[in-house]
Design a protein around this motif. Sequence first.
Motif, PDB file in Angstrom:
ATOM      1  N   HIS A  49      -4.024  51.815  49.296  1.00  0.00           N
ATOM      2  CA  HIS A  49      -4.055  52.434  47.970  1.00  0.00           C
ATOM      3  C   HIS A  49      -3.284  51.568  46.976  1.00  0.00           C
ATOM      4  CE1 HIS A  49      -5.912  56.104  49.488  1.00  0.00           C
ATOM      5  NE2 HIS A  49      -5.076  56.033  50.503  1.00  0.00           N
ATOM      6  N   TYR A  50      -3.831  51.478  45.769  1.00  0.00           N
ATOM      7  CA  TYR A  50      -3.220  50.606  44.765  1.00  0.00           C
ATOM      8  C   TYR A  50      -1.742  50.897  44.543  1.00  0.00           C
ATOM      9  CZ  TYR A  50      -7.944  49.092  43.268  1.00  0.00           C
ATOM     10  OH  TYR A  50      -9.203  48.569  43.204  1.00  0.00           O
ATOM     11  N   GLU A  51      -1.376  52.168  44.552  1.00  0.00           N
ATOM     12  CA  GLU A  51       0.010  52.511  44.243  1.00  0.00           C
ATOM     13  C   GLU A  51       0.990  52.005  45.299  1.00  0.00           C
ATOM     14  OE1 GLU A  51      -1.923  56.486  45.673  1.00  0.00           O
ATOM     15  OE2 GLU A  51      -2.492  54.746  44.440  1.00  0.00           O
ATOM     16  N   GLU A  52       0.475  51.616  46.458  1.00  0.00           N
ATOM     17  CA  GLU A  52       1.334  51.091  47.522  1.00  0.00           C
ATOM     18  C   GLU A  52       1.641  49.609  47.340  1.00  0.00           C
ATOM     19  OE1 GLU A  52      -0.480  54.005  51.055  1.00  0.00           O
ATOM     20  OE2 GLU A  52      -0.927  51.859  51.042  1.00  0.00           O
ATOM     21  N   ILE A  53       0.804  48.907  46.571  1.00  0.00           N
ATOM     22  CA  ILE A  53       0.914  47.453  46.458  1.00  0.00           C
ATOM     23  C   ILE A  53       1.883  47.093  45.340  1.00  0.00           C
ATOM     24  CG2 ILE A  53      -0.362  45.304  46.103  1.00  0.00           C
ATOM     25  CD1 ILE A  53      -2.907  46.837  46.935  1.00  0.00           C
ATOM     26  N   PRO A  54       2.870  46.269  45.611  1.00  0.00           N
ATOM     27  CA  PRO A  54       3.812  45.867  44.564  1.00  0.00           C
ATOM     28  C   PRO A  54       3.099  45.276  43.350  1.00  0.00           C
ATOM     29  CG  PRO A  54       4.609  45.149  46.709  1.00  0.00           C
ATOM     30  CD  PRO A  54       3.215  45.680  46.930  1.00  0.00           C
ATOM     31  N   HIS A  55       3.459  45.769  42.158  1.00  0.00           N
ATOM     32  CA  HIS A  55       3.010  45.251  40.859  1.00  0.00           C
ATOM     33  C   HIS A  55       1.551  45.568  40.527  1.00  0.00           C
ATOM     34  CE1 HIS A  55       6.815  43.211  41.094  1.00  0.00           C
ATOM     35  NE2 HIS A  55       6.417  42.516  42.143  1.00  0.00           N
ATOM     36  N   PHE A  56       0.843  46.302  41.398  1.00  0.00           N
ATOM     37  CA  PHE A  56      -0.536  46.682  41.099  1.00  0.00           C
ATOM     38  C   PHE A  56      -0.557  47.843  40.116  1.00  0.00           C
ATOM     39  CE2 PHE A  56      -4.675  45.733  43.345  1.00  0.00           C
ATOM     40  CZ  PHE A  56      -4.363  44.423  43.670  1.00  0.00           C
ATOM     41  N   PRO A  57      -1.442  47.800  39.109  1.00  0.00           N
ATOM     42  CA  PRO A  57      -1.674  48.989  38.276  1.00  0.00           C
ATOM     43  C   PRO A  57      -2.396  50.063  39.105  1.00  0.00           C
ATOM     44  CG  PRO A  57      -2.493  46.985  37.236  1.00  0.00           C
ATOM     45  CD  PRO A  57      -2.232  46.659  38.675  1.00  0.00           C
ATOM     46  N   VAL A  58      -2.660  51.197  38.486  1.00  0.00           N
ATOM     47  CA  VAL A  58      -3.359  52.297  39.150  1.00  0.00           C
ATOM     48  C   VAL A  58      -4.555  52.704  38.292  1.00  0.00           C
ATOM     49  CG1 VAL A  58      -3.167  54.667  39.997  1.00  0.00           C
ATOM     50  CG2 VAL A  58      -1.216  53.122  40.205  1.00  0.00           C
ATOM     51  N   SER A  59      -5.720  52.896  38.930  1.00  0.00           N
ATOM     52  CA  SER A  59      -6.921  53.313  38.195  1.00  0.00           C
ATOM     53  C   SER A  59      -6.772  54.734  37.686  1.00  0.00           C
ATOM     54  CB  SER A  59      -8.158  53.235  39.104  1.00  0.00           C
ATOM     55  OG  SER A  59      -8.405  51.913  39.507  1.00  0.00           O
ATOM     56  N   THR A  60      -7.264  54.979  36.460  1.00  0.00           N
ATOM     57  CA  THR A  60      -7.182  56.320  35.868  1.00  0.00           C
ATOM     58  C   THR A  60      -8.542  56.850  35.429  1.00  0.00           C
ATOM     59  OG1 THR A  60      -6.831  55.509  33.602  1.00  0.00           O
ATOM     60  CG2 THR A  60      -4.876  55.771  34.999  1.00  0.00           C
ATOM     61  N   LEU A  80     -12.171  44.026  48.748  1.00  0.00           N
ATOM     62  CA  LEU A  80     -12.951  44.765  47.768  1.00  0.00           C
ATOM     63  C   LEU A  80     -12.052  45.693  46.971  1.00  0.00           C
ATOM     64  CD1 LEU A  80     -16.316  46.583  48.549  1.00  0.00           C
ATOM     65  CD2 LEU A  80     -14.451  47.806  47.455  1.00  0.00           C
ATOM     66  N   MET A  81     -12.141  45.580  45.648  1.00  0.00           N
ATOM     67  CA  MET A  81     -11.447  46.522  44.771  1.00  0.00           C
ATOM     68  C   MET A  81     -12.388  47.670  44.451  1.00  0.00           C
ATOM     69  SD  MET A  81      -9.373  44.162  42.021  1.00  0.00           S
ATOM     70  CE  MET A  81      -8.819  45.634  41.122  1.00  0.00           C
ATOM     71  N   LYS A  82     -12.080  48.838  45.001  1.00  0.00           N
ATOM     72  CA  LYS A  82     -12.880  50.033  44.734  1.00  0.00           C
ATOM     73  C   LYS A  82     -12.268  50.718  43.520  1.00  0.00           C
ATOM     74  CE  LYS A  82     -15.035  53.906  47.161  1.00  0.00           C
ATOM     75  NZ  LYS A  82     -15.012  54.705  48.408  1.00  0.00           N
ATOM     76  N   GLY A  83     -12.661  50.220  42.358  1.00  0.00           N
ATOM     77  CA  GLY A  83     -12.048  50.646  41.106  1.00  0.00           C
ATOM     78  C   GLY A  83     -11.260  49.515  40.486  1.00  0.00           C
ATOM     79  N   ARG A  84     -11.435  49.320  39.183  1.00  0.00           N
ATOM     80  CA  ARG A  84     -10.754  48.248  38.463  1.00  0.00           C
ATOM     81  C   ARG A  84      -9.893  48.852  37.367  1.00  0.00           C
ATOM     82  NH1 ARG A  84     -15.889  46.293  36.430  1.00  0.00           N
ATOM     83  NH2 ARG A  84     -15.314  44.155  36.946  1.00  0.00           N
ATOM     84  N   PHE A  85      -9.214  47.971  36.624  1.00  0.00           N
ATOM     85  CA  PHE A  85      -8.342  48.398  35.534  1.00  0.00           C
ATOM     86  C   PHE A  85      -8.934  47.924  34.211  1.00  0.00           C
ATOM     87  CE2 PHE A  85      -5.798  47.015  39.242  1.00  0.00           C
ATOM     88  CZ  PHE A  85      -5.551  48.276  39.751  1.00  0.00           C
ATOM     89  N   HIS A  86      -8.652  48.666  33.143  1.00  0.00           N
ATOM     90  CA  HIS A  86      -9.226  48.369  31.837  1.00  0.00           C
ATOM     91  C   HIS A  86      -8.130  48.324  30.786  1.00  0.00           C
ATOM     92  CE1 HIS A  86     -12.236  50.543  34.252  1.00  0.00           C
ATOM     93  NE2 HIS A  86     -13.145  49.811  33.646  1.00  0.00           N
ATOM     94  N   LEU A  87      -8.348  47.550  29.754  1.00  0.00           N
ATOM     95  CA  LEU A  87      -7.403  47.493  28.645  1.00  0.00           C
ATOM     96  C   LEU A  87      -7.300  48.844  27.949  1.00  0.00           C
ATOM     97  CD1 LEU A  87      -8.329  43.995  27.177  1.00  0.00           C
ATOM     98  CD2 LEU A  87      -6.383  44.576  28.621  1.00  0.00           C
ATOM     99  N   TYR A  88      -8.403  49.589  27.899  1.00  0.00           N
ATOM    100  CA  TYR A  88      -8.374  50.869  27.183  1.00  0.00           C
ATOM    101  C   TYR A  88      -7.510  51.914  27.894  1.00  0.00           C
ATOM    102  CZ  TYR A  88     -12.181  52.394  30.353  1.00  0.00           C
ATOM    103  OH  TYR A  88     -12.950  52.699  31.444  1.00  0.00           O
ATOM    104  N   GLU A  89      -7.151  51.653  29.159  1.00  0.00           N
ATOM    105  CA  GLU A  89      -6.244  52.570  29.855  1.00  0.00           C
ATOM    106  C   GLU A  89      -4.797  52.382  29.413  1.00  0.00           C
ATOM    107  OE1 GLU A  89      -7.241  53.135  34.251  1.00  0.00           O
ATOM    108  OE2 GLU A  89      -8.404  51.342  33.757  1.00  0.00           O
ATOM    109  N   GLY A  90      -4.567  51.328  28.630  1.00  0.00           N
ATOM    110  CA  GLY A  90      -3.220  51.061  28.154  1.00  0.00           C
ATOM    111  C   GLY A  90      -2.548  49.898  28.848  1.00  0.00           C
ATOM    112  N   TYR A  91      -3.241  49.283  29.799  1.00  0.00           N
ATOM    113  CA  TYR A  91      -2.690  48.123  30.493  1.00  0.00           C
ATOM    114  C   TYR A  91      -2.840  46.875  29.635  1.00  0.00           C
ATOM    115  CZ  TYR A  91      -2.674  51.006  34.687  1.00  0.00           C
ATOM    116  OH  TYR A  91      -2.430  51.996  35.599  1.00  0.00           O
ATOM    117  N   ASP A  92      -1.901  45.949  29.788  1.00  0.00           N
ATOM    118  CA  ASP A  92      -2.062  44.682  29.086  1.00  0.00           C
ATOM    119  C   ASP A  92      -3.010  43.789  29.878  1.00  0.00           C
ATOM    120  OD1 ASP A  92      -0.582  43.213  31.103  1.00  0.00           O
ATOM    121  OD2 ASP A  92       1.286  43.791  30.124  1.00  0.00           O
TER     122      ASP A  92
END
Length: 275
Positions: A49-60, A80-92
Motif C-alpha cells: 500500500h502506498y501509505e507504507e512506502i516512505p515518501h510516497f503520496p496517497v491516491s485520493t 504496477l501502480m494501481k492508481g496514480r497521483f495528480h496535481l489537482y489533488e494538491g500534490y506538487d
Amino acid sequence: MRERSTEQRVMEAVRFIEEEIPYSPEVGLILGSGLGVLADAMEDVTVIHYEEIPHFPVSTVEGHAGELLVGTIGGKKTVLMKGRFHLYEGYDVASVSFPVRVMKALGVRSLLVTNAAGGINAAFEPGQLMLIRDHINFMFRNPLIGPNENALGVRFPDMSEAYSARLRTIATETAAELGLELREGVYAGLLGPSYETPAEIRMLRTIGADAVGMSTVPEVIVARHAGIEVLGISCITNMAAGMLEQHLSHAEVMDTANRVKERFLGLVAAIIPKL
C-alpha cells in the motif's frame, strides 16, 4: 537539519520495497482511472500500500486504488501502480512523478503509462484506445525545475522522442495481431480538476491535440530524464466539451473504462512480454 535530496528519498523508498519483493522488476506500469483491471493479469503478486512506502503520496481519486504491485505479466517482471497521483489533488509536480524515480532505481527500463482521456479528434469515439505519439504540456509545470541531481539525469533532457518509436511499433503490431483498432495521436495534459470548456477544446484542437487529460505528462518527463523508454496508451472515455451535446462526469469516464477493459487488458497483456 539538512533536507534530504531526491536521490536519498528515492533510495529510502527503494530499500523498503526491496525488502518486500523477491526480485527486481524490468517493466513499470502506471494505470489511469478505471484501468486497474490490468492488475488481474499479474501472477505471483506482492501488494504494497502506498501509505507504507516512505515518501510516497496517497491516491485520493475514485478509480485509483493506491497500491504498488510487483509480480509477473507474461513472464515479465513488472511493477504496477494501481492508481496514480495528480496535481489537482494538491500534490506538487515532484511528488506526482516521484514513483517513476523509484521504479528506475528498482531496475525498470521500460514504462507503460495509461490514462482516461477526452477525445478532441472528431474521428474518435468513446471506447477507443489511442497510442500516444507525443504530448503538449498545458499543465505549465515541469518536475525538473530546481537544482538538477546529476545522478538522476542530465540538466536538459531531450524530449524529441518522449514516447519511444520502437515501443510504439511494438504496440501497433501487437494490436494488429489481436485484430484491435489502435488510433494514434497527441495527448494534451491540463491541470484539472474541472473539465475543459468548449473554447479551450477548440484551442487544443487548433494546436494539434487529439485527446486531453489531467495526468501522464509529469511522469513521462521524469521517465525520459531518467533514461526510461516510454509507451503511452489513452482510453478515450468521452468526447471533450463541445464535441457532443452532453454533460461530462467522472461516472461516464468510469463506465466507459469498464466497458473497454477486456480489450485494454488483452492489448496491454500482449505488449508487456515484448517490452
